[in-house]
Design an enzyme around this catalytic site. Sequence first.
Site, short mmCIF file in Angstrom:
data_model
loop_
_atom_site.label_atom_id
_atom_site.label_comp_id
_atom_site.label_asym_id
_atom_site.label_seq_id
_atom_site.Cartn_x
_atom_site.Cartn_y
_atom_site.Cartn_z
N HIS A 297 -31.07 -90.77 17.98
CA HIS A 297 -31.20 -92.14 18.48
C HIS A 297 -29.84 -92.74 18.82
CE1 HIS A 297 -35.52 -93.36 17.86
NE2 HIS A 297 -35.48 -92.13 17.38
N ASP B 93 -37.21 -85.92 14.77
CA ASP B 93 -38.03 -87.04 14.31
C ASP B 93 -39.09 -86.60 13.32
OD1 ASP B 93 -37.04 -89.30 15.51
OD2 ASP B 93 -38.56 -89.40 17.08
N ASP C 32 -42.66 -99.22 16.61
CA ASP C 32 -43.08 -98.12 17.48
C ASP C 32 -44.48 -98.38 18.06
OD1 ASP C 32 -40.88 -96.47 17.43
OD2 ASP C 32 -41.56 -95.34 15.67
N ASP D 91 -33.99 -96.16 12.56
CA ASP D 91 -33.63 -95.49 13.81
C ASP D 91 -32.14 -95.17 13.93
OD1 ASP D 91 -36.13 -95.17 14.94
OD2 ASP D 91 -36.05 -97.03 16.11
N HIS E 83 -39.55 -93.23 8.69
CA HIS E 83 -39.49 -94.69 8.58
C HIS E 83 -40.14 -95.20 7.30
CE1 HIS E 83 -37.64 -95.98 12.26
NE2 HIS E 83 -38.34 -95.10 12.94
N HIS F 170 -34.43 -99.28 20.37
CA HIS F 170 -34.54 -98.28 19.30
C HIS F 170 -33.39 -97.29 19.25
CE1 HIS F 170 -38.99 -98.96 18.40
NE2 HIS F 170 -38.76 -99.71 19.46
N TRP G 233 -38.27 -91.29 14.84
CA TRP G 233 -37.94 -90.89 13.47
C TRP G 233 -39.23 -90.57 12.73
CZ3 TRP G 233 -34.92 -88.18 11.08
CH2 TRP G 233 -34.00 -88.52 10.10
N HIS H 243 -37.27 -101.44 10.86
CA HIS H 243 -37.43 -100.25 11.70
C HIS H 243 -36.09 -99.76 12.26
CE1 HIS H 243 -39.81 -97.51 14.22
NE2 HIS H 243 -38.89 -97.74 15.14
N HIS I 282 -35.97 -83.86 20.44
CA HIS I 282 -36.08 -85.16 19.78
C HIS I 282 -37.21 -85.12 18.74
CE1 HIS I 282 -35.16 -89.52 19.75
NE2 HIS I 282 -36.42 -89.60 19.32
N ARG J 85 -44.12 -100.73 21.08
CA ARG J 85 -43.07 -100.39 22.03
C ARG J 85 -43.60 -100.09 23.44
NH1 ARG J 85 -38.85 -95.44 20.73
NH2 ARG J 85 -37.64 -95.65 22.64
#
Length: 300
Positions: free
Chosen positions: A146, A173, A65, A140, A26, A80, A21, A136, A169, A68
């Site tokens: 997502h 995002d 993120d 998402d 975010h 996520h 995202w 978060h 994606h 991750r």
Amino acid sequence: MKFSQKAIALGVLSLPRAMAWGSLGHITVAYIASNFVKEDTAAYFQDILKNDTEHYLAGVATWADSIRYTKWGHFSSNFHFIDAKDTPPTYCGVDFERDCKKDGCVVSSIQNYTSQLLDTSLWPSRRNQAAKFVIHFLGDIHQPLHVENVAHGGNGIHVKWNSNEVNLHHVWDTSIPEKMLGPIHRKPYVASIQWAANLTEQIKSGKYESDSKLWTGGLSLDDPITTAMGWANESNALVCTHVFPEGPDTIVGQELAGDYYEKAVPVIELQVAKAGYRLAAWLDLIAEKASGTSQLDDEL
Ligand SMILES: *[C@@H]1O[C@H](CO)[C@@H](O)[C@H](O)[C@H]1NC(C)=O
Ligand SMILES: *[C@@H]1O[C@H](CO)[C@@H](O)[C@H](O)[C@H]1NC(C)=O
Ligand SMILES: *[C@@H]1O[C@H](CO)[C@@H](O)[C@H](O)[C@H]1NC(C)=O
Ligand SMILES: *[C@@H]1O[C@H](CO)[C@@H](O)[C@H](O)[C@H]1NC(C)=O
């Protein structure tokens, strides 16, 4: 904005490489939430997050993120998203039993970390982490890709953005929000504060004024799975209408910075606004319940 000086200083913070995202989305969700939470909620989370500035939510919005892909944080990499087994554009829909992986998904993770936040017997460091995950993941779950299974949420679909090859994606995002807000590369906090101020206005007295009253309907701390499934289902519906309106095959190699972009803009604005508004309501519920629960109270 009154804190733009501070925000500009923040702009030099390095941002994580892989951004779900995007950081813009975010951070904006977090600032919108800070604009709507009750005073007691703000104080409650400023304490848990050990940050008494107005950036207490925004500053941690991309933390999930950043860990991750680390060795320590790897356990959270599936948290996520949820791989809804849809077949856009003919069928959209999310099913918890079918779509949530055994080791977790964004829906189960919202439940998991919400219950950790409510468990006041946990160490403060655990509840601090849980808060960062909840902030978060509420972002998402509002990003259609997502909540989507085709080519790993569009990561495997190559498209064009201003003639450059990118994956779908990434377009949702990051490319679309960045184009909406103009060049922001080194100042995501400044851009996000402004975007959040704009969407906050739209919720309070603009184009979302009446709809937003429905956004927090059915929110239930007693049933986070059903609550989060409602959000997921809504995001997934957008996969059929706006992400793959003609199906995944026809989008491959297409230039998306034109017409496709124009149609995506209102969807992204709406999803970011909803996510921020719902995050505020969710944090209000958590703060209210948890602050009424003492260390010895074992009701959860
Ligand atoms: C609060 O968060 C902001 C944003 O991450 C950070 O720049 C600031 O140093 C933090 N303040 C404290 C007291 O930790
Ligand atoms: C719940 O959170 C804990 C702490 O981060 C994590 O170890 C665990 O895997 C999570 N459980 C699920 C089912 O996601
Ligand atoms: C918010 O942004 C929209 C464009 O997305 C613009 O038309 C509007 O004037 C802005 N509103 C405010 C209050 O800044
Ligand atoms: C999912 O969304 C569809 C419309 O997009 C709606 O008809 C359905 O009731 C929703 N289901 C749930 C469980 O929210």
